[in-house]
Design a protein around this motif. Structure first.
Motif, PDB file in Angstrom:
ATOM      1  N   MET A   1      -7.077  -1.034  -9.577  1.00 32.32           N
ATOM      2  CA  MET A   1      -6.899  -2.285  -8.860  1.00 32.32           C
ATOM      3  C   MET A   1      -6.340  -2.061  -7.465  1.00 32.32           C
ATOM      4  SD  MET A   1      -6.687  -6.178 -10.059  1.00 32.32           S
ATOM      5  CE  MET A   1      -5.425  -7.459  -9.588  1.00 32.32           C
ATOM      6  N   ILE A   2      -6.952  -2.595  -6.499  1.00 30.89           N
ATOM      7  CA  ILE A   2      -6.233  -2.451  -5.089  1.00 30.89           C
ATOM      8  C   ILE A   2      -5.328  -3.777  -4.779  1.00 30.89           C
ATOM      9  CG2 ILE A   2      -6.728  -2.082  -2.650  1.00 30.89           C
ATOM     10  CD1 ILE A   2      -7.725   0.028  -4.272  1.00 30.89           C
ATOM     11  N   ARG A   3      -4.167  -3.519  -4.384  1.00 34.59           N
ATOM     12  CA  ARG A   3      -3.262  -4.653  -4.073  1.00 34.59           C
ATOM     13  C   ARG A   3      -2.614  -4.383  -2.811  1.00 34.59           C
ATOM     14  NH1 ARG A   3       1.963  -3.216  -5.863  1.00 34.59           N
ATOM     15  NH2 ARG A   3       2.033  -1.316  -6.789  1.00 34.59           N
ATOM     16  N   VAL A   4      -2.523  -5.645  -2.024  1.00 32.33           N
ATOM     17  CA  VAL A   4      -1.783  -5.294  -0.971  1.00 32.33           C
ATOM     18  C   VAL A   4      -0.065  -5.781  -1.010  1.00 32.33           C
ATOM     19  CG1 VAL A   4      -1.293  -6.744   1.357  1.00 32.33           C
ATOM     20  CG2 VAL A   4      -3.593  -6.669   0.113  1.00 32.33           C
ATOM     21  N   ALA A  10       9.466   4.356   3.822  1.00 35.88           N
ATOM     22  CA  ALA A  10       9.236   5.394   4.677  1.00 35.88           C
ATOM     23  C   ALA A  10       8.595   6.675   4.159  1.00 35.88           C
ATOM     24  CB  ALA A  10      10.701   5.948   5.214  1.00 35.88           C
ATOM     25  N   GLU A  11       8.859   6.790   2.741  1.00 39.65           N
ATOM     26  CA  GLU A  11       8.070   7.892   2.147  1.00 39.65           C
ATOM     27  C   GLU A  11       6.546   7.730   2.071  1.00 39.65           C
ATOM     28  OE1 GLU A  11      12.296   7.930   1.451  1.00 39.65           O
ATOM     29  OE2 GLU A  11      10.876   6.386   0.982  1.00 39.65           O
ATOM     30  N   ASP A  12       6.176   6.652   1.873  1.00 37.14           N
ATOM     31  CA  ASP A  12       4.771   6.318   1.669  1.00 37.14           C
ATOM     32  C   ASP A  12       4.184   6.611   3.101  1.00 37.14           C
ATOM     33  OD1 ASP A  12       4.556   5.979  -1.076  1.00 37.14           O
ATOM     34  OD2 ASP A  12       4.626   3.715  -0.901  1.00 37.14           O
ATOM     35  N   PHE A  13       4.790   6.116   4.197  1.00 39.29           N
ATOM     36  CA  PHE A  13       4.353   6.217   5.494  1.00 39.29           C
ATOM     37  C   PHE A  13       4.293   7.808   5.856  1.00 39.29           C
ATOM     38  CE2 PHE A  13       5.864   4.475  10.130  1.00 39.29           C
ATOM     39  CZ  PHE A  13       4.665   5.044  10.590  1.00 39.29           C
ATOM     40  N   MET A  38       6.749  -5.333  13.786  1.00 38.03           N
ATOM     41  CA  MET A  38       6.790  -6.755  13.475  1.00 38.03           C
ATOM     42  C   MET A  38       6.036  -7.203  12.207  1.00 38.03           C
ATOM     43  SD  MET A  38       5.052  -7.952  17.150  1.00 38.03           S
ATOM     44  CE  MET A  38       4.044  -9.311  16.887  1.00 38.03           C
ATOM     45  N   ILE A  39       4.787  -6.435  12.067  1.00 36.14           N
ATOM     46  CA  ILE A  39       4.127  -6.707  10.686  1.00 36.14           C
ATOM     47  C   ILE A  39       3.941  -5.287  10.014  1.00 36.14           C
ATOM     48  CG2 ILE A  39       2.075  -7.545   9.332  1.00 36.14           C
ATOM     49  CD1 ILE A  39       2.148  -9.654  11.771  1.00 36.14           C
ATOM     50  N   THR A  40       3.865  -4.985   8.783  1.00 35.48           N
ATOM     51  CA  THR A  40       3.541  -3.975   8.084  1.00 35.48           C
ATOM     52  C   THR A  40       2.777  -4.273   6.726  1.00 35.48           C
ATOM     53  OG1 THR A  40       5.961  -2.499   8.540  1.00 35.48           O
ATOM     54  CG2 THR A  40       4.458  -1.673   6.791  1.00 35.48           C
ATOM     55  N   LEU A  41       1.695  -3.460   6.660  1.00 34.64           N
ATOM     56  CA  LEU A  41       1.001  -3.742   5.562  1.00 34.64           C
ATOM     57  C   LEU A  41       0.464  -2.428   4.638  1.00 34.64           C
ATOM     58  CD1 LEU A  41      -0.491  -6.374   4.589  1.00 34.64           C
ATOM     59  CD2 LEU A  41      -2.545  -5.409   5.490  1.00 34.64           C
ATOM     60  N   GLY A  42       0.508  -2.423   3.648  1.00 32.23           N
ATOM     61  CA  GLY A  42      -0.011  -1.239   2.543  1.00 32.23           C
ATOM     62  C   GLY A  42      -0.903  -1.837   1.726  1.00 32.23           C
ATOM     63  N   LEU A  43      -2.051  -0.924   1.492  1.00 30.15           N
ATOM     64  CA  LEU A  43      -2.850  -1.096   0.362  1.00 30.15           C
ATOM     65  C   LEU A  43      -2.449  -0.052  -0.590  1.00 30.15           C
ATOM     66  CD1 LEU A  43      -6.443  -1.866   1.871  1.00 30.15           C
ATOM     67  CD2 LEU A  43      -4.778  -3.524   1.076  1.00 30.15           C
ATOM     68  N   TYR A  44      -2.433  -0.481  -1.792  1.00 31.08           N
ATOM     69  CA  TYR A  44      -2.163   0.503  -3.028  1.00 31.08           C
ATOM     70  C   TYR A  44      -3.178   0.237  -4.197  1.00 31.08           C
ATOM     71  CZ  TYR A  44       2.377   1.125  -1.013  1.00 31.08           C
ATOM     72  OH  TYR A  44       3.422   1.466  -0.258  1.00 31.08           O
ATOM     73  N   ASP A  45      -3.584   1.677  -4.698  1.00 30.59           N
ATOM     74  CA  ASP A  45      -4.428   1.876  -5.905  1.00 30.59           C
ATOM     75  C   ASP A  45      -3.410   2.105  -7.006  1.00 30.59           C
ATOM     76  OD1 ASP A  45      -6.446   2.356  -7.665  1.00 30.59           O
ATOM     77  OD2 ASP A  45      -7.433   3.838  -6.587  1.00 30.59           O
ATOM     78  N   LYS A  48      -0.112   4.230  -5.991  1.00 30.99           N
ATOM     79  CA  LYS A  48      -0.599   5.180  -4.983  1.00 30.99           C
ATOM     80  C   LYS A  48      -0.853   4.482  -3.482  1.00 30.99           C
ATOM     81  CE  LYS A  48      -3.194   9.093  -3.713  1.00 30.99           C
ATOM     82  NZ  LYS A  48      -4.418   9.148  -3.316  1.00 30.99           N
ATOM     83  N   ILE A  49      -0.109   4.727  -2.539  1.00 33.90           N
ATOM     84  CA  ILE A  49      -0.754   4.245  -1.313  1.00 33.90           C
ATOM     85  C   ILE A  49      -1.845   4.713  -0.851  1.00 33.90           C
ATOM     86  CG2 ILE A  49       0.616   5.611   0.105  1.00 33.90           C
ATOM     87  CD1 ILE A  49       1.399   2.996   2.010  1.00 33.90           C
ATOM     88  N   ILE A  50      -2.783   3.981  -0.483  1.00 29.48           N
ATOM     89  CA  ILE A  50      -4.252   4.631   0.088  1.00 29.48           C
ATOM     90  C   ILE A  50      -4.433   4.029   1.393  1.00 29.48           C
ATOM     91  CG2 ILE A  50      -5.039   4.657  -2.244  1.00 29.48           C
ATOM     92  CD1 ILE A  50      -6.775   1.897  -1.318  1.00 29.48           C
ATOM     93  N   ALA A  51      -3.719   3.117   2.022  1.00 28.60           N
ATOM     94  CA  ALA A  51      -4.221   2.619   3.473  1.00 28.60           C
ATOM     95  C   ALA A  51      -2.773   1.780   3.796  1.00 28.60           C
ATOM     96  CB  ALA A  51      -5.315   1.782   3.562  1.00 28.60           C
ATOM     97  N   MET A  52      -2.615   1.907   5.354  1.00 30.46           N
ATOM     98  CA  MET A  52      -1.569   1.119   5.881  1.00 30.46           C
ATOM     99  C   MET A  52      -1.951   0.720   7.255  1.00 30.46           C
ATOM    100  SD  MET A  52       1.302   3.823   6.882  1.00 30.46           S
ATOM    101  CE  MET A  52       2.122   2.599   8.040  1.00 30.46           C
TER     102      MET A  52
END
Length: 137
Positions: A1-4, A10-13, A38-45, A48-52
């Motif tokens: 399931m993908i979550r926001v 910094a490690e995920d970045f 200002m705003i940071t956003l990550g998507l996680y499966d 595991k980070i999959i998008a940012m």
């Protein structure tokens, strides 16, 4: 399931930058970048980070959409557009009544159409994106 998640480490970045072959930047420098965003956003499966993506700027008149990164295994599934859309929605929700902010993006090679599909305008008569790396070695 993908979550926001509205914060990333910094490690995920670092992992996201490396997943698309971008230049390595140290963890401490990436932490400083995140602290001043200002705003940071990550998507996680799962975990595991999959998008940012990030929005940097002056919190008022000008913002730069940057570091829109999707892990190559997850590209072309709408996650990049989801990141951009959510960042723009959050930004709009933080504006006072009557305020407006100019959001710019400087696409990496071959990604201009992605931003146009996300609602950005491109007019080469008005502006071309450029960049310069500065290093203190």
């Amino acid at each position: 399931m993908i979550r926001v998640k509205y914060e990333i480490t910094a490690e995920d970045f670092f992992k996201m930058r490396r997943s698309v072959g971008w230049r390595d930047i140290g963890i401490n420098q990436l932490k400083k970048a995140l602290d001043n965003t200002m705003i940071t956003l990550g998507l996680y499966d799962d975990h595991k980070i999959i998008a940012m993506g990030r929005l940097v700027g002056d919190f008022s008149c000008k913002g730069m959409l940057t570091d829109i990164i999707v892990d190559p295994k997850y590209q072309r599934k709408g996650y990049g557009k989801q990141i951009v859309s959510e960042i723009l929605t959050l930004c709009k929700s933080r504006l006072d009544q009557g305020d407006k902010i100019c959001i710019e993006a400087n696409p990496t090679a071959g990604n201009r159409l992605f931003y146009i599909h996300c609602g950005f305008e491109y007019d080469p008569k008005k502006q071309e994106g450029v960049f310069l790396w500065i290093e203190n070695v």
